[in-house]
Motif scaffolding. Structure first.
Motif, PDB file in Angstrom:
ATOM      1  N   ALA A  87      39.202  38.939  43.302  1.00 43.53           N
ATOM      2  CA  ALA A  87      38.520  37.884  44.048  1.00 43.53           C
ATOM      3  C   ALA A  87      37.139  38.314  44.516  1.00 43.53           C
ATOM      4  N   LEU A  88      36.912  39.619  44.606  1.00 47.67           N
ATOM      5  CA  LEU A  88      35.671  40.112  45.197  1.00 47.67           C
ATOM      6  C   LEU A  88      34.643  40.600  44.193  1.00 47.67           C
ATOM      7  N   VAL A  89      35.038  41.490  43.278  1.00 51.90           N
ATOM      8  CA  VAL A  89      34.046  42.290  42.570  1.00 51.90           C
ATOM      9  C   VAL A  89      33.191  41.474  41.612  1.00 51.90           C
ATOM     10  N   ARG A  90      33.794  40.855  40.605  1.00 51.13           N
ATOM     11  CA  ARG A  90      32.984  40.139  39.622  1.00 51.13           C
ATOM     12  C   ARG A  90      32.241  38.961  40.255  1.00 51.13           C
ATOM     13  N   SER A  91      32.963  38.137  41.023  1.00 59.98           N
ATOM     14  CA  SER A  91      32.322  36.995  41.675  1.00 59.98           C
ATOM     15  C   SER A  91      31.260  37.462  42.657  1.00 59.98           C
ATOM     16  N   GLY A  92      31.549  38.538  43.379  1.00 59.12           N
ATOM     17  CA  GLY A  92      30.582  39.061  44.332  1.00 59.12           C
ATOM     18  C   GLY A  92      29.332  39.591  43.667  1.00 59.12           C
ATOM     19  N   LEU A  93      29.492  40.240  42.505  1.00 54.22           N
ATOM     20  CA  LEU A  93      28.325  40.756  41.791  1.00 54.22           C
ATOM     21  C   LEU A  93      27.447  39.623  41.266  1.00 54.22           C
ATOM     22  N   VAL A  94      28.068  38.550  40.762  1.00 52.54           N
ATOM     23  CA  VAL A  94      27.283  37.406  40.295  1.00 52.54           C
ATOM     24  C   VAL A  94      26.517  36.790  41.464  1.00 52.54           C
ATOM     25  N   ALA A  95      27.209  36.606  42.589  1.00 52.86           N
ATOM     26  CA  ALA A  95      26.553  36.032  43.763  1.00 52.86           C
ATOM     27  C   ALA A  95      25.449  36.946  44.283  1.00 52.86           C
ATOM     28  N   ARG A  96      25.699  38.243  44.261  1.00 53.20           N
ATOM     29  CA  ARG A  96      24.688  39.205  44.739  1.00 53.20           C
ATOM     30  C   ARG A  96      23.459  39.185  43.839  1.00 53.20           C
ATOM     31  N   PRO A 149      13.507  19.195  51.281  1.00 48.88           N
ATOM     32  CA  PRO A 149      13.190  20.285  50.342  1.00 48.88           C
ATOM     33  C   PRO A 149      13.795  21.610  50.795  1.00 48.88           C
ATOM     34  N   VAL A 150      14.269  22.388  49.829  1.00 55.26           N
ATOM     35  CA  VAL A 150      14.831  23.700  50.134  1.00 55.26           C
ATOM     36  C   VAL A 150      13.979  24.778  49.489  1.00 55.26           C
ATOM     37  N   ASP A 151      14.099  25.986  50.027  1.00 57.09           N
ATOM     38  CA  ASP A 151      13.311  27.102  49.502  1.00 57.09           C
ATOM     39  C   ASP A 151      13.909  27.690  48.232  1.00 57.09           C
ATOM     40  N   VAL A 152      15.235  27.738  48.167  1.00 54.72           N
ATOM     41  CA  VAL A 152      15.919  28.381  47.046  1.00 54.72           C
ATOM     42  C   VAL A 152      17.119  27.534  46.635  1.00 54.72           C
ATOM     43  N   VAL A 153      17.347  27.432  45.331  1.00 52.75           N
ATOM     44  CA  VAL A 153      18.579  26.830  44.811  1.00 52.75           C
ATOM     45  C   VAL A 153      19.303  27.882  43.986  1.00 52.75           C
ATOM     46  N   LEU A 154      20.575  28.121  44.305  1.00 54.44           N
ATOM     47  CA  LEU A 154      21.449  28.955  43.480  1.00 54.44           C
ATOM     48  C   LEU A 154      22.350  27.991  42.720  1.00 54.44           C
ATOM     49  N   GLU A 155      22.078  27.815  41.417  1.00 49.04           N
ATOM     50  CA  GLU A 155      22.678  26.741  40.642  1.00 49.04           C
ATOM     51  C   GLU A 155      23.790  27.273  39.742  1.00 49.04           C
ATOM     52  N   THR A 167      19.515  29.988  38.100  1.00 48.56           N
ATOM     53  CA  THR A 167      20.655  29.387  37.421  1.00 48.56           C
ATOM     54  C   THR A 167      21.519  30.459  36.771  1.00 48.56           C
ATOM     55  N   PHE A 168      22.833  30.329  36.964  1.00 45.88           N
ATOM     56  CA  PHE A 168      23.773  31.284  36.376  1.00 45.88           C
ATOM     57  C   PHE A 168      25.009  30.567  35.853  1.00 45.88           C
ATOM     58  N   ALA A 169      24.886  29.246  35.655  1.00 46.02           N
ATOM     59  CA  ALA A 169      26.015  28.450  35.183  1.00 46.02           C
ATOM     60  C   ALA A 169      26.286  28.721  33.709  1.00 46.02           C
ATOM     61  N   ALA A 170      27.561  28.683  33.345  1.00 51.37           N
ATOM     62  CA  ALA A 170      27.925  28.864  31.939  1.00 51.37           C
ATOM     63  C   ALA A 170      27.557  27.643  31.116  1.00 51.37           C
ATOM     64  N   ARG A 171      27.472  26.470  31.755  1.00 52.91           N
ATOM     65  CA  ARG A 171      27.139  25.242  31.038  1.00 52.91           C
ATOM     66  C   ARG A 171      25.633  24.997  31.146  1.00 52.91           C
ATOM     67  N   PRO A 172      24.914  24.839  30.040  1.00 53.69           N
ATOM     68  CA  PRO A 172      23.455  24.686  30.083  1.00 53.69           C
ATOM     69  C   PRO A 172      23.034  23.347  30.671  1.00 53.69           C
ATOM     70  N   GLY A 173      21.807  23.312  31.163  1.00 53.74           N
ATOM     71  CA  GLY A 173      21.220  22.085  31.678  1.00 53.74           C
ATOM     72  C   GLY A 173      19.712  22.130  31.496  1.00 53.74           C
ATOM     73  N   ALA A 174      19.083  20.957  31.450  1.00 50.74           N
ATOM     74  CA  ALA A 174      17.638  20.879  31.195  1.00 50.74           C
ATOM     75  C   ALA A 174      16.834  21.102  32.476  1.00 50.74           C
ATOM     76  N   ILE A 175      15.760  21.877  32.364  1.00 53.81           N
ATOM     77  CA  ILE A 175      14.829  22.112  33.465  1.00 53.81           C
ATOM     78  C   ILE A 175      13.474  21.543  33.066  1.00 53.81           C
ATOM     79  N   SER A 176      12.955  20.630  33.872  1.00 55.32           N
ATOM     80  CA  SER A 176      11.671  19.990  33.584  1.00 55.32           C
ATOM     81  C   SER A 176      10.520  20.897  34.011  1.00 55.32           C
ATOM     82  N   SER A 177       9.682  21.275  33.066  1.00 54.68           N
ATOM     83  CA  SER A 177       8.511  22.079  33.403  1.00 54.68           C
ATOM     84  C   SER A 177       7.561  21.298  34.302  1.00 54.68           C
ATOM     85  N   HIS A 178       7.527  19.962  34.136  1.00 60.67           N
ATOM     86  CA  HIS A 178       6.664  19.130  34.983  1.00 60.67           C
ATOM     87  C   HIS A 178       7.124  19.183  36.441  1.00 60.67           C
TER      88      HIS A 178
END
Length: 306
Positions: A114-123, A194-200, A222-233
């Motif tokens: 519950a801690l190590v892998r999930s914690g490392l991704v979050a860290r 508006p927020v300063d940071v998004v962890l997606e 972004t660290f999601a396994a499912r891709p999504g589009a990011i608008s450069s604009h």
């Protein structure tokens, strides 16, 4: 020994328990008697979506039973955890020495998965977002195992946390106990922007909405396994930036070892809590996948081996 496997792609119903010989550790491998196995959304999607059946991997934790040639850092009887790349849903599994780490005496195997892998991704996500004291952080998939860790770590960085989830009523209290000041649903018109940071961590169409929640000079990670589009604009008009990562690519063993020690220290001190939604017997792995697919879990779903 018992092992959970599948031979065709599909839903949880395609998983079955089979009896197979105990594997023999090869060069640089540990044979681990599994006590706990972490179930992840990427593994669940791999079973359902393919493109073809491959042996199920996942986080495991248990006791070292045998050593393959060349292993020098571990001895039989030690409790270890690590990411098993194949046939993790089993009473015994093979774990590469360079993916293994010890479980400290104050913790058990369920804590470890519950801690190590999930914690490392979050860290890694918090580090990539350069979160500063007093900043606001939006976290999607906040009730997942990684999300629960990210909420706590962002708070530890001195941030104000907005947690975004698919269904709010049953998750609001859970996320507030972790430190989230605000909990919003994916379908709500605003996400505390508006927020300063998004962890997606959700991916898909939610990535675009996450970008639009950024304020001037904001950072999206972004660290999601499912891709999504990011608008450069959208990034340009906000003077914002976007970055992504995949754990272990490129390898950062020294940094991850440092972060892992930090996570265990905070866990021992009570500053970082593991959140386990349910412990499910190995033979009921299909039910564990059903829980993940329903998106009702609050924290980690763990298979336990008796």
């Amino acid at each position: 020994m018992r092992r959970v496997n599948y031979v065709i792609n599909g839903g949880p119903e395609v998983l079955f328990v089979e009896d197979v010989p105990t594997p023999v550790p090869g060069l640089g491998e540990l044979l681990v008697r599994c006590e706990a196995v972490g179930v992840t959304l990427p593994a669940v999607r791999r079973v359902r979506e393919g493109p073809e059946p491959i042996p199920l991997g996942g986080e495991i934790a248990g006791v070292v039973e045998a050593l393959g040639p060349g292993v020098r850092g571990f001895v039989p009887g030690e409790r270890v955890t690590g990411m098993c790349v194949a046939h993790a849903y089993a009473e015994r599994a093979l774990l590469a020495e360079n993916r293994a780490s010890r479980v400290p005496e104050h913790a058990d195997s369920v804590d470890a998965v519950a801690l190590v892998r999930s914690g490392l991704v979050a860290r890694q996500a918090c580090s990539s977002g350069l979160i500063g004291q007093g900043e606001s952080v939006l976290i999607t998939a906040a009730a997942s195992a990684v999300g629960a860790m990210a909420v706590q770590l962002a708070r530890a960085h001195g941030a104000t946390v907005v947690a975004a989830v698919g269904s709010v009523p049953d998750k609001r209290a859970f996320l507030r106990t972790l430190g989230a000041e605000t909990v919003v649903g994916y379908d709500e018109p605003t996400w505390g922007e508006p927020v300063d940071v998004v962890l997606e961590g959700a991916g898909g169409e939610l990535v675009g909405k996450a970008v639009r929640a950024l304020g001037r000079g904001g950072r999206l990670v972004t660290f999601a396994a499912r891709p999504g589009a990011i608008s450069s604009h959208e990034l340009m008009t906000r003077g914002a930036s976007a970055t992504g990562f995949r754990m272990g690519s490129p390898p950062k063993p020294a940094l991850h070892a440092c972060w892992r020690d930090e996570l265990w220290d905070w866990h021992r001190e009570g500053r970082l809590r593991t959140r386990v939604h349910e412990q499910i017997p190995l033979a009921e792995a299909a039910r564990a996948h059903e829980v993940i697919e329903s998106r009702t879990n609050l924290g980690k779903v763990v298979l336990v081996v008796d």
